[in-house]
Motif scaffolding. Structure first.
Motif, PDB file in Angstrom:
ATOM      1  N   LEU A 232     -34.366 -13.810  -0.327  1.00  0.00           N
ATOM      2  CA  LEU A 232     -34.209 -12.923   0.823  1.00  0.00           C
ATOM      3  C   LEU A 232     -34.252 -11.463   0.376  1.00  0.00           C
ATOM      4  O   LEU A 232     -34.000 -11.144  -0.792  1.00  0.00           O
ATOM      5  CB  LEU A 232     -32.875 -13.199   1.529  1.00  0.00           C
ATOM      6  N   ASP A 233     -34.549 -10.587   1.307  1.00  0.00           N
ATOM      7  CA  ASP A 233     -34.500  -9.143   1.049  1.00  0.00           C
ATOM      8  C   ASP A 233     -33.134  -8.635   1.482  1.00  0.00           C
ATOM      9  O   ASP A 233     -32.809  -8.663   2.683  1.00  0.00           O
ATOM     10  CB  ASP A 233     -35.606  -8.423   1.826  1.00  0.00           C
ATOM     11  N   LEU A 234     -32.340  -8.179   0.520  1.00  0.00           N
ATOM     12  CA  LEU A 234     -31.005  -7.703   0.842  1.00  0.00           C
ATOM     13  C   LEU A 234     -31.070  -6.393   1.613  1.00  0.00           C
ATOM     14  O   LEU A 234     -31.819  -5.483   1.272  1.00  0.00           O
ATOM     15  CB  LEU A 234     -30.186  -7.504  -0.436  1.00  0.00           C
ATOM     16  N   VAL A 235     -30.268  -6.317   2.670  1.00  0.00           N
ATOM     17  CA  VAL A 235     -30.104  -5.071   3.413  1.00  0.00           C
ATOM     18  C   VAL A 235     -29.185  -4.158   2.603  1.00  0.00           C
ATOM     19  O   VAL A 235     -28.182  -4.607   2.047  1.00  0.00           O
ATOM     20  CB  VAL A 235     -29.490  -5.356   4.800  1.00  0.00           C
ATOM     21  N   GLU A 236     -29.543  -2.888   2.508  1.00  0.00           N
ATOM     22  CA  GLU A 236     -28.680  -1.941   1.789  1.00  0.00           C
ATOM     23  C   GLU A 236     -27.292  -1.914   2.400  1.00  0.00           C
ATOM     24  O   GLU A 236     -27.162  -2.004   3.615  1.00  0.00           O
ATOM     25  CB  GLU A 236     -29.300  -0.530   1.830  1.00  0.00           C
ATOM     26  N   PRO A 237     -26.233  -1.849   1.612  1.00  0.00           N
ATOM     27  CA  PRO A 237     -26.166  -1.602   0.165  1.00  0.00           C
ATOM     28  C   PRO A 237     -26.178  -2.854  -0.696  1.00  0.00           C
ATOM     29  O   PRO A 237     -25.702  -2.824  -1.824  1.00  0.00           O
ATOM     30  CB  PRO A 237     -24.813  -0.889   0.047  1.00  0.00           C
ATOM     31  N   GLY A 238     -26.696  -3.958  -0.225  1.00  0.00           N
ATOM     32  CA  GLY A 238     -26.745  -5.182  -1.018  1.00  0.00           C
ATOM     33  C   GLY A 238     -25.404  -5.886  -1.049  1.00  0.00           C
ATOM     34  O   GLY A 238     -24.648  -5.862  -0.088  1.00  0.00           O
ATOM     35  N   VAL A 239     -25.112  -6.517  -2.189  1.00  0.00           N
ATOM     36  CA  VAL A 239     -23.828  -7.207  -2.345  1.00  0.00           C
ATOM     37  C   VAL A 239     -22.746  -6.167  -2.569  1.00  0.00           C
ATOM     38  O   VAL A 239     -22.822  -5.349  -3.486  1.00  0.00           O
ATOM     39  CB  VAL A 239     -23.874  -8.196  -3.526  1.00  0.00           C
ATOM     40  N   GLU A 240     -21.724  -6.191  -1.719  1.00  0.00           N
ATOM     41  CA  GLU A 240     -20.699  -5.154  -1.768  1.00  0.00           C
ATOM     42  C   GLU A 240     -19.365  -5.758  -1.355  1.00  0.00           C
ATOM     43  O   GLU A 240     -19.310  -6.809  -0.703  1.00  0.00           O
ATOM     44  CB  GLU A 240     -21.100  -4.012  -0.823  1.00  0.00           C
ATOM     45  N   VAL A 241     -18.260  -5.107  -1.760  1.00  0.00           N
ATOM     46  CA  VAL A 241     -16.972  -5.526  -1.199  1.00  0.00           C
ATOM     47  C   VAL A 241     -17.051  -5.249   0.304  1.00  0.00           C
ATOM     48  O   VAL A 241     -17.642  -4.249   0.729  1.00  0.00           O
ATOM     49  CB  VAL A 241     -15.794  -4.782  -1.860  1.00  0.00           C
ATOM     50  N   PRO A 242     -16.500  -6.143   1.131  1.00  0.00           N
ATOM     51  CA  PRO A 242     -16.810  -6.109   2.570  1.00  0.00           C
ATOM     52  C   PRO A 242     -16.559  -4.778   3.262  1.00  0.00           C
ATOM     53  O   PRO A 242     -17.355  -4.362   4.119  1.00  0.00           O
ATOM     54  CB  PRO A 242     -15.910  -7.211   3.141  1.00  0.00           C
ATOM     55  N   HIS A 243     -15.475  -4.078   2.930  1.00  0.00           N
ATOM     56  CA  HIS A 243     -15.167  -2.868   3.692  1.00  0.00           C
ATOM     57  C   HIS A 243     -16.082  -1.699   3.341  1.00  0.00           C
ATOM     58  O   HIS A 243     -16.045  -0.664   4.002  1.00  0.00           O
ATOM     59  CB  HIS A 243     -13.697  -2.472   3.525  1.00  0.00           C
ATOM     60  N   LYS A 244     -16.935  -1.876   2.306  1.00  0.00           N
ATOM     61  CA  LYS A 244     -17.869  -0.816   1.946  1.00  0.00           C
ATOM     62  C   LYS A 244     -19.283  -1.085   2.459  1.00  0.00           C
ATOM     63  O   LYS A 244     -20.207  -0.340   2.150  1.00  0.00           O
ATOM     64  CB  LYS A 244     -17.871  -0.624   0.428  1.00  0.00           C
ATOM     65  N   TRP A 245     -19.446  -2.166   3.245  1.00  0.00           N
ATOM     66  CA  TRP A 245     -20.757  -2.440   3.841  1.00  0.00           C
ATOM     67  C   TRP A 245     -20.857  -1.672   5.160  1.00  0.00           C
ATOM     68  O   TRP A 245     -20.202  -2.009   6.141  1.00  0.00           O
ATOM     69  CB  TRP A 245     -20.932  -3.943   4.087  1.00  0.00           C
ATOM     70  N   HIS A 246     -21.663  -0.621   5.161  1.00  0.00           N
ATOM     71  CA  HIS A 246     -21.872   0.237   6.339  1.00  0.00           C
ATOM     72  C   HIS A 246     -20.568   0.542   7.077  1.00  0.00           C
ATOM     73  O   HIS A 246     -20.415   0.214   8.267  1.00  0.00           O
ATOM     74  CB  HIS A 246     -22.898  -0.379   7.287  1.00  0.00           C
ATOM     75  N   PRO A 247     -19.633   1.214   6.414  1.00  0.00           N
ATOM     76  CA  PRO A 247     -18.344   1.513   7.057  1.00  0.00           C
ATOM     77  C   PRO A 247     -18.473   2.404   8.276  1.00  0.00           C
ATOM     78  O   PRO A 247     -17.582   2.422   9.131  1.00  0.00           O
ATOM     79  CB  PRO A 247     -17.554   2.205   5.943  1.00  0.00           C
ATOM     80  N   GLU A 248     -19.586   3.126   8.396  1.00  0.00           N
ATOM     81  CA  GLU A 248     -19.771   4.036   9.534  1.00  0.00           C
ATOM     82  C   GLU A 248     -19.929   3.289  10.861  1.00  0.00           C
ATOM     83  O   GLU A 248     -19.826   3.893  11.933  1.00  0.00           O
ATOM     84  CB  GLU A 248     -20.999   4.930   9.299  1.00  0.00           C
ATOM     85  N   LEU A 249     -20.140   1.973  10.795  1.00  0.00           N
ATOM     86  CA  LEU A 249     -20.362   1.191  12.012  1.00  0.00           C
ATOM     87  C   LEU A 249     -19.075   0.687  12.662  1.00  0.00           C
ATOM     88  O   LEU A 249     -19.120   0.011  13.692  1.00  0.00           O
ATOM     89  CB  LEU A 249     -21.276  -0.007  11.705  1.00  0.00           C
ATOM     90  N   GLY A 250     -17.934   1.006  12.078  1.00  0.00           N
ATOM     91  CA  GLY A 250     -16.680   0.538  12.658  1.00  0.00           C
ATOM     92  C   GLY A 250     -15.505   1.347  12.165  1.00  0.00           C
ATOM     93  O   GLY A 250     -15.629   2.217  11.307  1.00  0.00           O
ATOM     94  N   GLU A 251     -14.351   1.064  12.725  1.00  0.00           N
ATOM     95  CA  GLU A 251     -13.134   1.750  12.326  1.00  0.00           C
ATOM     96  C   GLU A 251     -12.568   1.115  11.051  1.00  0.00           C
ATOM     97  O   GLU A 251     -12.610  -0.104  10.887  1.00  0.00           O
ATOM     98  CB  GLU A 251     -12.084   1.675  13.441  1.00  0.00           C
ATOM     99  N   PRO A 252     -12.014   1.931  10.139  1.00  0.00           N
ATOM    100  CA  PRO A 252     -11.422   1.354   8.925  1.00  0.00           C
ATOM    101  C   PRO A 252     -10.179   0.545   9.245  1.00  0.00           C
ATOM    102  O   PRO A 252      -9.464   0.816  10.202  1.00  0.00           O
ATOM    103  CB  PRO A 252     -11.089   2.587   8.080  1.00  0.00           C
ATOM    104  N   VAL A 253      -9.941  -0.470   8.426  1.00  0.00           N
ATOM    105  CA  VAL A 253      -8.747  -1.295   8.548  1.00  0.00           C
ATOM    106  C   VAL A 253      -7.625  -0.650   7.752  1.00  0.00           C
ATOM    107  O   VAL A 253      -7.815  -0.330   6.570  1.00  0.00           O
ATOM    108  CB  VAL A 253      -9.008  -2.724   8.016  1.00  0.00           C
ATOM    109  N   PRO A 254      -6.463  -0.404   8.347  1.00  0.00           N
ATOM    110  CA  PRO A 254      -5.356   0.183   7.586  1.00  0.00           C
ATOM    111  C   PRO A 254      -5.051  -0.635   6.337  1.00  0.00           C
ATOM    112  O   PRO A 254      -4.897  -1.848   6.403  1.00  0.00           O
ATOM    113  CB  PRO A 254      -4.185   0.143   8.575  1.00  0.00           C
ATOM    114  N   GLY A 255      -5.014   0.052   5.196  1.00  0.00           N
ATOM    115  CA  GLY A 255      -4.690  -0.613   3.947  1.00  0.00           C
ATOM    116  C   GLY A 255      -5.876  -1.119   3.166  1.00  0.00           C
ATOM    117  O   GLY A 255      -5.725  -1.614   2.048  1.00  0.00           O
TER     118      GLY A 255
END
Length: 271
Positions: A232-255
């Protein structure tokens, strides 16, 4: 325990041992869990107090990936391992972006079946359906999904916090490849997965406690996780810890930034 629903035969729910979906519900502050689930959940908290944060981070990853896919033209979603409904659900996220989105949920847990009606409240323009099936029976999943989804058009296959409950002995990678083989070019795979890469001692202790309670956990390394996306063609940023995958698309989780959240997430496109 027997759970009776209108128009359906009684559903047997085993409340004698913890269940991952009910523990997840407890971590998220839900009410569809039992004392045995809370007891095991508290044992997990004693090993790593971030577990509820992990659950919320994982949920937020699902929200962001679904939003990204809908914004990039995907209109069909197959979500396997749905879990107990916690709003907003995947179809609500997708249909906020595209009211005509079609979503098929699939799970083999009787308690999810008991709450399936909550998964079917979509937009008039779109469609949501629930399929009682096990990911370990991919032919049944595909057969049921074909009755709703058009497999001539791209489908987003969502496997959120599921595959770490499917061992290599059960053929986890083959299952994923088998499901993907039925989907057309332009389809996507979305996976989130727990790992022991960052917290090996805590993860080992948690795995042993869960195994003793009848819950098997297959924590995979980054490379083992990445294998799910072979071809498969990975969508940027590829394999990442979940909260760093396009964080601009949602609100951060406290903690979520208090140390590394021990998991991986990624989205891949089928060429």
């Amino acid at each position: 325990m027997e759970f009776v629903m209108n128009g359906r035969p009684p559903v047997e729910i085993d409340t004698s041992r913890p269940h991952p979906a009910r523990m997840y519900d407890w971590y998220l502050g839900g009410k569809d869990n039992y004392p045995v689930d809370e007891a095991m959940g508290r044992q997990m908290l004693a090993l790593d107090p971030r577990v509820p944060v992990m659950a919320r981070v994982n949920r937020a990853f699902m929200h962001r990936t679904t939003r990204w896919l809908a914004e990039n033209g995907v209109r069909q979603f197959l979500d396997i391992g749905t879990g107990i409904p916690t709003e907003p659900n995947l179809h609500q996220i997708a249909q906020r972006v595209a009211a005509d989105a079609v979503v098929v949920y699939s799970d083999n847990d009787p308690i999810v079946l008991a709450h399936a009606a909550a998964l079917l409240r979509g937009t008039p323009e779109g469609r949501t359906e629930y399929l009682q099936a096990d990911v370990r029976s991919p032919d049944a999943v595909i057969e049921g999904a074909r009755k709703v989804l058009d497999f001539g058009r791209p489908v987003a296959l969502s496997l959120i916090a599921l595959l770490h409950f499917v061992s290599d002995e059960d053929g986890a990678h083959d299952l994923v490849q088998g499901l993907l083989s039925e989907l057309p070019s332009g389809s996507y795979l979305v996976v989130s997965h727990a790992t022991a890469d960052f917290t090996p001692e805590e993860s080992k202790a948690a795995t042993e406690k869960l195994k003793a309670a009848g819950v098997n956990l297959a924590l995979r390394s980054r490379d083992e996780f990445a294998r799910f996306f072979d071809g498969l063609d990975l969508v940027e940023p590829g394999v990442e810890v979940p909260h760093k995958w396009h964080p601009e698309l949602g609100e951060p989780v406290p903690g979520q930034d208090d140390g590394v959240i021990p998991g991986y997430g990624a989205v891949g496109r089928k060429p």
